[in-house]
Design a protein around this motif. Structure first.
Motif, short mmCIF file in Angstrom:
data_model
loop_
_atom_site.label_atom_id
_atom_site.label_comp_id
_atom_site.label_asym_id
_atom_site.label_seq_id
_atom_site.Cartn_x
_atom_site.Cartn_y
_atom_site.Cartn_z
N GLY A 84 6.07 -3.59 -3.07
CA GLY A 84 6.86 -3.79 -1.87
C GLY A 84 7.94 -2.73 -1.72
N ALA A 141 -0.02 -7.78 -5.77
CA ALA A 141 0.13 -6.71 -4.78
C ALA A 141 -1.20 -6.01 -4.54
N LEU A 185 0.61 -10.83 -2.72
CA LEU A 185 2.05 -10.69 -2.84
C LEU A 185 2.75 -11.46 -1.72
N ARG A 186 3.84 -12.16 -2.07
CA ARG A 186 4.60 -12.92 -1.08
C ARG A 186 6.08 -12.51 -1.16
N ARG A 187 6.84 -13.00 -0.19
CA ARG A 187 8.27 -12.69 -0.17
C ARG A 187 9.03 -13.94 0.24
N TYR A 214 10.45 -10.42 -3.78
CA TYR A 214 9.00 -10.38 -3.92
C TYR A 214 8.57 -11.32 -5.04
N THR A 258 5.01 -13.96 -6.67
CA THR A 258 3.64 -14.46 -6.64
C THR A 258 3.61 -15.90 -6.15
N GLU A 268 6.19 -10.76 6.98
CA GLU A 268 5.96 -10.82 5.53
C GLU A 268 4.85 -9.85 5.12
N ARG A 269 3.80 -9.77 5.94
CA ARG A 269 2.71 -8.83 5.64
C ARG A 269 3.21 -7.39 5.63
N CYS A 289 5.44 -6.77 2.54
CA CYS A 289 4.72 -6.78 1.26
C CYS A 289 3.72 -5.64 1.14
N HIS A 290 3.04 -5.31 2.25
CA HIS A 290 1.90 -4.39 2.15
C HIS A 290 2.03 -3.17 3.05
#
Length: 450
Positions: free
Chosen positions: A282, A297, A302-304, A309, A311, A371-372, A375-376
């Motif tokens: 992230g 990731a 991966l989440r937030r 950040y 799991t 969030e996407r 994270c990505h």
């Protein structure tokens, strides 16, 4: 990052997007009664994450942005722990049978400032009130300066699996400027004790942008940290907001690095960690390649959340303690900030909800999209539209704002996929802000984008 971009975005203020909407948009229309109703309607098949806030420290670090209070003896802590236990019992009593806890996180403040017996009691309370998965992650934030051998033993005995140690900087000059003297040996001793107690997952928290900090001192701090072989490192930029945290006014603003220096510090830290084999996670986390967060990731998991950040993909996050924030399917709930008011609310109502936010379908879409991105660093707008049964055009950002970011090289548009290129990663919050329907254009309550 190009100096022109730094100059252009250096004064923009945007949320950190650990939630959407950001907490300043929470409202007192969400009450204790609202929260109780939401808890009672929780799906029995839900997975849970628990956050417990312990708002006490032995001394005040001048950079701190947390809700915490300095205490000199244990009596106030014991009183607070009693209120925490009461809130835990009340909330657990409202839930249907069936939800399983997969994550527990103690934050602060300094949770390990509690007497070890208090921690043991709280863990016993949690285990008696909730079904905790055998492989649940139990994490706690630690100040090595106050960690005792007795507390380390208690952490091992009660099943903690991960510890996050505050470091910020190993440079003695910087430490003096932020009122946090912490020799390397003290941190190393704490880590060694935790590992011997069976807690092998170690995180270190570092800051850049601190007073008297330089690129060279940042690199030295990272190199010293690497000698301790942490599994993860969180690299945060110091947010100087003395209007919201009065103790930050003790920091000499003339000693703070400017935006160009902050970018250089962040880049040097990142380069050092990547060269050492860590994986970038992230915006501001790094991990060993085999760490669960690095694997998440890589596979899109991966989440937030409010801890950054993670799991943690639990269906609901239940927050306990003064200032704690929780999330259930219907929306967010936030407890009262001040400890005396929190304790009084728990005594009277069982919970201490002060405000919250009821999510709409549009909020859920934007929260998922943001969030996407966070994270990505990419999101397919057509995919998001299909997931929420709306048209792609209806969720695309306003053309002038999007076009400006594309022209600056901050974001790229490949068909319906938005991508934040690597050089622009430090500005991902500015890209996320394109989708924030609640954002105050003045942004006075948020930290600077750079």
């Amino acid at each position: 990052m190009h100096p022109d971009l730094v100059a252009k975005y250096r004064h923009q203020r945007v949320p950190r997007y650990t939630s959407y909407p950001a907490s300043p948009h929470f409202s007192p229309t969400v009450t204790a009664s609202t929260y109780r109703g939401w808890l009672e309607k929780l799906d029995p098949a839900s997975s849970l994450s628990l956050y417990l806030h312990v708002p006490f420290c032995r001394s005040m670090c001048w950079y701190c942005g947390c809700h915490t209070t300095v205490v000199r003896h244990a009596d106030p802590v014991w009183d607070y722990v009693a209120a925490l236990s009461s809130e835990i019992r009340h909330v657990a009593g409202l839930l249907p049978k069936g939800p399983v806890v997969r994550h527990i996180h103690f934050g602060g403040g300094t949770p390990t400032l509690m007497p070890p017996q208090a921690l043991r009691g709280l863990m016993a309370e949690l285990r008696s009130r909730f079904t905790i998965a055998p492989d649940a992650e139990l994490a706690i934030e630690i100040d090595p300066r106050t960690l005792t051998a007795e507390m380390t033993t208690a952490l091992g005995d009660t099943g903690f699996t991960r510890a996050s140690l505050g470091v910020q900087s190993f440079d003695p000059v910087v430490q003096a400027a932020i009122n946090r003297i912490q020799p390397v040996e003290m941190t190393a001793l704490a880590i060694d004790g935790l590992r011997r107690a069976g807690i092998h997952a170690i995180n270190l928290d570092l800051l850049y942008g601190l007073p008297m900090q330089t690129v060279e001192s940042c690199v030295r701090t990272v190199e010293t940290a690497l000698n301790l072989s942490p599994d993860r490192l969180s690299i945060f930029g110091y947010a100087h907001m003395p209007g919201f945290k009065a103790h930050q006014s003790r920091i000499n603003e003339a000693e703070l690095p400017d935006a160009d220096a902050r970018i250089a510090q962040n880049a040097a830290i990142e380069e050092t960690l990547l060269a050492a084999g860590y994986v970038r996670i992230g915006l501001d986390h790094f991990a060993k390649p085999d760490d669960p967060i690095a694997l998440a990731a890589g596979n899109g998991g991966l989440r937030r959340n409010f801890q950054g950040y993670t799991t943690d993909d639990a269906d609901a996050l239940l927050g306990f303690g003064a200032s704690a924030i929780g999330r259930v399917p219907q929306g967010y709930v936030a407890n009262v900030l001040q400890v005396p008011a929190y304790m009084k609310a728990v005594e009277e109502f069982g919970v201490a909800t002060a405000r919250g936010y009821r999510m709409t379908l549009d909020d859920r879409l934007r929260a998922t999209l943001i969030e996407r991105l966070m994270c990505h660093f990419s999101v397919d707008m057509a995919e998001m539209a299909g997931q929420f049964d709306v048209t792609t055009d209806s969720i695309m950002p306003a053309e002038p704002a999007l076009a400006a970011l594309i022209a600056d090289g901050v974001v790229e548009l490949h068909g319906t996929r938005l991508v934040v290129p690597d050089p622009a990663r430090p500005l991902v919050r500015s890209v996320a802000a394109l989708f924030d329907a609640h954002l105050d254009p003045e942004g006075g309550r948020h930290s600077k984008a750079i």
